[in-house]
Every structure is written in structure tokens, then in C-alpha cells.
Enzyme design. Sequence first.
Site, PDB file in Angstrom:
ATOM      1  N   CYS A  98      71.199  24.491  16.219  1.00 15.28           N
ATOM      2  CA  CYS A  98      71.439  22.770  16.737  1.00 15.28           C
ATOM      3  C   CYS A  98      72.093  21.985  15.558  1.00 15.28           C
ATOM      4  CB  CYS A  98      70.465  23.834  18.002  1.00 15.28           C
ATOM      5  SG  CYS A  98      69.415  24.800  18.320  1.00 15.28           S
ATOM      6  N   HIS A 105      69.490  16.416  21.167  1.00 16.84           N
ATOM      7  CA  HIS A 105      69.823  17.514  20.637  1.00 16.84           C
ATOM      8  C   HIS A 105      69.268  18.721  22.487  1.00 16.84           C
ATOM      9  CE1 HIS A 105      70.713  22.298  20.492  1.00 16.84           C
ATOM     10  NE2 HIS A 105      69.710  22.681  20.633  1.00 16.84           N
ATOM     11  N   ASN A 117      70.854  25.280  26.245  1.00 16.16           N
ATOM     12  CA  ASN A 117      71.426  25.174  24.869  1.00 16.16           C
ATOM     13  C   ASN A 117      72.251  25.040  25.039  1.00 16.16           C
ATOM     14  OD1 ASN A 117      70.669  24.267  22.590  1.00 16.16           O
ATOM     15  ND2 ASN A 117      68.726  24.949  22.350  1.00 16.16           N
TER      16      ASN A 117
HETATM   17  N1  ACO Z   1      60.112  33.378  33.154  1.00  9.22           N
HETATM   18  C1  ACO Z   1      58.693  33.220  33.435  1.00  9.22           C
HETATM   19  N2  ACO Z   1      57.308  33.577  32.358  1.00  9.22           N
HETATM   20  C2  ACO Z   1      57.560  33.525  31.204  1.00  9.22           C
HETATM   21  C3  ACO Z   1      59.770  33.438  30.986  1.00  9.22           C
HETATM   22  C4  ACO Z   1      60.265  33.337  31.872  1.00  9.22           C
HETATM   23  N3  ACO Z   1      61.392  33.032  31.415  1.00  9.22           N
HETATM   24  N4  ACO Z   1      59.020  33.183  29.506  1.00  9.22           N
HETATM   25  C5  ACO Z   1      57.992  33.405  29.189  1.00  9.22           C
HETATM   26  N5  ACO Z   1      57.858  33.004  30.255  1.00  9.22           N
HETATM   27  C6  ACO Z   1      55.939  33.395  31.009  1.00  9.22           C
HETATM   28  C7  ACO Z   1      55.106  33.690  29.363  1.00  9.22           C
HETATM   29  O1  ACO Z   1      55.029  35.260  28.866  1.00  9.22           O
HETATM   30  C8  ACO Z   1      53.711  32.936  29.246  1.00  9.22           C
HETATM   31  O2  ACO Z   1      52.621  34.053  30.163  1.00  9.22           O
HETATM   32  P1  ACO Z   1      51.184  34.374  29.749  1.00  9.22           P
HETATM   33  O3  ACO Z   1      50.460  33.319  29.812  1.00  9.22           O
HETATM   34  O4  ACO Z   1      50.867  35.019  31.003  1.00  9.22           O
HETATM   35  O5  ACO Z   1      51.406  34.997  28.208  1.00  9.22           O
HETATM   36  C9  ACO Z   1      53.900  32.292  30.191  1.00  9.22           C
HETATM   37  O6  ACO Z   1      55.398  31.919  30.116  1.00  9.22           O
HETATM   38  C10 ACO Z   1      54.133  30.647  28.919  1.00  9.22           C
HETATM   39  O7  ACO Z   1      54.952  30.960  28.371  1.00  9.22           O
HETATM   40  P2  ACO Z   1      55.114  29.578  26.599  1.00  9.22           P
HETATM   41  O8  ACO Z   1      56.346  30.503  25.672  1.00  9.22           O
HETATM   42  O9  ACO Z   1      53.606  29.607  26.101  1.00  9.22           O
HETATM   43  O10 ACO Z   1      55.740  28.522  27.227  1.00  9.22           O
HETATM   44  P3  ACO Z   1      55.887  27.224  26.590  1.00  9.22           P
HETATM   45  O11 ACO Z   1      55.872  26.443  27.964  1.00  9.22           O
HETATM   46  O12 ACO Z   1      55.662  26.865  25.572  1.00  9.22           O
HETATM   47  O13 ACO Z   1      57.771  27.420  27.014  1.00  9.22           O
HETATM   48  C11 ACO Z   1      59.802  27.128  26.060  1.00  9.22           C
HETATM   49  C12 ACO Z   1      58.513  27.934  25.982  1.00  9.22           C
HETATM   50  C13 ACO Z   1      60.011  27.302  26.672  1.00  9.22           C
HETATM   51  C14 ACO Z   1      60.947  28.347  25.031  1.00  9.22           C
HETATM   52  C15 ACO Z   1      59.408  26.155  24.905  1.00  9.22           C
HETATM   53  O14 ACO Z   1      58.551  26.563  24.076  1.00  9.22           O
HETATM   54  C16 ACO Z   1      60.231  25.573  24.259  1.00  9.22           C
HETATM   55  O15 ACO Z   1      61.387  24.994  24.344  1.00  9.22           O
HETATM   56  N6  ACO Z   1      60.084  25.681  22.855  1.00  9.22           N
HETATM   57  C17 ACO Z   1      60.759  25.389  21.622  1.00  9.22           C
HETATM   58  C18 ACO Z   1      61.989  25.969  21.768  1.00  9.22           C
HETATM   59  C19 ACO Z   1      63.291  24.812  20.709  1.00  9.22           C
HETATM   60  O16 ACO Z   1      63.580  23.527  20.951  1.00  9.22           O
HETATM   61  N7  ACO Z   1      64.199  26.253  20.051  1.00  9.22           N
HETATM   62  C20 ACO Z   1      65.339  25.072  19.301  1.00  9.22           C
HETATM   63  C21 ACO Z   1      66.421  24.691  19.058  1.00  9.22           C
HETATM   64  S1  ACO Z   1      67.269  26.896  19.670  1.00  9.22           S
HETATM   65  C22 ACO Z   1      68.595  27.133  18.223  1.00  9.22           C
HETATM   66  O17 ACO Z   1      68.109  26.559  16.926  1.00  9.22           O
HETATM   67  C23 ACO Z   1      68.703  28.130  17.813  1.00  9.22           C
END
Ligand code: ACO
Length: 352
Positions: A112, A279, A309
Site C-alpha cells: 500500500c 491511503h 482498497n
Molecule cells: N462480512 C460479515 N462479517 C464479517 C466479515 C464480512 N466481510 N468479515 C469479518 N466479519 C465478522 C468476523 O467474523 C467477526 O465476527 P465474530 O465477532 O462473530 O467473530 C466480526 O465480523 C468482527 O470482525 P473484526 O475482524 O473484528 O472486524 P473489524 O471491525 O476489526 O473490521 C477490518 C475488520 C475491516 C478488516 C478492519 O480491521 C480493518 O480495516 N483493518 C485494517 C486493514 C488495513 O489497513 N490494511 C492495510 C492495507 S492493505 C495492504 O497493505 C495490502
Amino acid sequence: MRAIITGSGIGIPKNVVTNEMLSRIMDTSDEWIRTRSGIEQRYYADPGEGSAELGMIAARNALAAAGRETGDIDALVFATMTPNYFFPGNGPVVQAKMGFGEIACYDIRQQCSGFLYGLDLADALIRSGKHQRVLLIGAEVHTPFMPWENGWDITIGRDDRQVTPEEYAANTAIRDRTVLFGDGAGAVVIEAVDDESRGLLATKLFTDGSNVEALYVPGVGFRKRPYVSREQIDASDPIPVMEGRAVFKEAVSRMPAAVRAVCEETGADVADIDVLIIHQANLRIVEGVAKQLGLPPEKVPHNIERYGNTTAGTLPILYHELIADGRIQPGMLVCFTTLGSGLHWGAALYRA
Ligand code: ACO
């Protein structure tokens, strides 16, 4: 001598994929994806359409906007973590297909942060006097990471059957990653200009590899023999692994710190920033960083709702849109910031 952006362009594939379409092949919903990430849709490339192809569309548009021909460019930097081939990188593919001279082609990764690192590299090449006009491309095709054997046509509406229960369960197991990413490319022409009042003012780049496994691809690497095997594929090792919450926390602390650091370097105040090009990994990260920096929403534009993204494509796509619709005007102070796998992160200050 300063490096200035004289033209930009984008290359976006034609297949729009909404959240509702993804919910046909996995247990997810428009509501979950919008609330957690801000994403409403993304674009998917067709099979055979790689990051080099999208990058070339963006590059042609950027050259046209800059009023330049391929013969005017004396170095190419291609940032991607999803090249057409394991090696060589996309640089030589683009060089030959677009008909550049036998110029230097740099292939960089940095995920990224690929475009930001590319900006820094182009600036260094120009300010050292080594090159005069650099074409920088950031492009990504994430769809090959998604192992949807039968789900593609259902998702993009070419087939109204349902996926099997087994495939639905397998897709659901990796839904936290797949819903976030889209395909796309952006490119800029960067030129040496004898004008100290504008151009790239400063960059601050950082890396912390102490937790590489927070966001990485476990398989298809050269510590394993062979580097691709049936066992690895069966174990889903070619699919990226992400500790979403950990990366989120890093993003909302490290990007504001990088923005402050680059401002300090130039003597600017954070409040002087007219446009923060950040980003687009998650709208909640965008809003969190804006809040920490005390920047109002109108200074922190976003397009994650339309593209998801696009990794190295993200910053140049957003930059291009802001130029195209006049939200970046000459004289404005623009700040780029990003964080991604590595972790690599940083910020750049640019006077338009
Ligand atoms: N649809 C429905 N439910 C989902 C999904 C989905 N697509 N994905 C996860 N869930 C569920 C999980 O299973 C979990 O369920 P549970 O509570 O029953 O266990 C619940 O939703 C919460 O999951 P979390 O992972 O805790 O959700 P969070 O609010 O943290 O959001 C996310 C996840 C969107 C991935 C977030 O953590 C995020 O954006 N992280 C940063 C990503 C990033 O910046 N990446 C860097 C750039 S990428 C690169 O460099 C290539």
C-alpha cells in the site's frame, strides 16, 4: 530543482462489483461492509487483464495529460505487489508494449505504500540530476488472490446459479480480506522543474518489519522448496493473511505521526495542509487520521466507497480524481500519507 507532477491518469477495469453481489457467494452483507469499511463497490479486472495492462491505460492517460510522448520519458517506476509475472516485474512489460526507449525501469513493491515510495524514488532520481522525466505507475490486480472457482460469474452477474455450500463456506472463511480489495491503476508523469516554489517539498518514509506476519502472503516464497506446491495450495498459503485489528491500530497512529513529521521537516503546520490524500484501506481509518490531525472532512477526500482498497493504485487514483474535478488547485499544499504491509508507511508534502 524540484520534481513536479505534470500529468496524471487512471486505468479502471470495467466490472463493477457491489457488496450485494459479494453476498451471493459468501456470508456477508452490504450493511457489514459499509459500516466496517465504508466500501460500497469495487472493480474487478477480467481474466488476462493484469496490473501491467491497467497500469498501461493509466500511463497513456498520464502522458496525454502531461502533453508528453513515450520518447520524452527517461525512467519508469512501477509499484505493485501483484505483477503479471513472479519475475521480471511489470517495468519491462510496459517498456516494450508501450514502446519506450531502452530506459531504466525500476520495479518496486512496498504494497500500500508503493506509490509513496515511488514518489520518493522519482524525486531522488530527478533531484540528483540522473533523470529529467519519470513515469510512476501504481497498479494492482487483487482478484487472483480470491480463490472463487465457480463464484466469478455469479458475482458479476453472468450466471444466476448459486455456489455450492462448500464453496460458500470457504469464501466466508476469508471474507474479512476479500471484501476490502479492488483492482485499479493510477500513473503520474514527474518532471524536473527549475522552480523552488512548487513540487515535492519533503518525504518521510518508515519501515517496521518486527511483525511482518500482521499482513503477508505465507506461501509462494523462496524459503520453501519448491516455492509452489500442492500442499501449500491446499493449505491456502497463497492467500494473504491479515490481523485486521492490529493493522488498523498501526494505521491510525503511524500515519498522523508521519504527517506531523513531514510538516515539521518543512516548517509547515498541519493546519496548512489543503488536501490530505490518504491511503484508502478503510473509511474508519481515514476519519480517525483526519480527526487526530484536526483536519476537517472537506480537506480529507475519499473514494474508498467506489474502489475499495487498490493498494499501490490508491494514492494516484485519488490524486487524479482530485485534479480532474478541480479540488486540487495550483498553490495548494497537498499531503500524501499511507501505511501497508511491511509495515511500510510515511508521508509526502507537495505544493501543487
Ligand atoms: N462480512 C460479515 N462479517 C464479517 C466479515 C464480512 N466481510 N468479515 C469479518 N466479519 C465478522 C468476523 O467474523 C467477526 O465476527 P465474530 O465477532 O462473530 O467473530 C466480526 O465480523 C468482527 O470482525 P473484526 O475482524 O473484528 O472486524 P473489524 O471491525 O476489526 O473490521 C477490518 C475488520 C475491516 C478488516 C478492519 O480491521 C480493518 O480495516 N483493518 C485494517 C486493514 C488495513 O489497513 N490494511 C492495510 C492495507 S492493505 C495492504 O497493505 C495490502
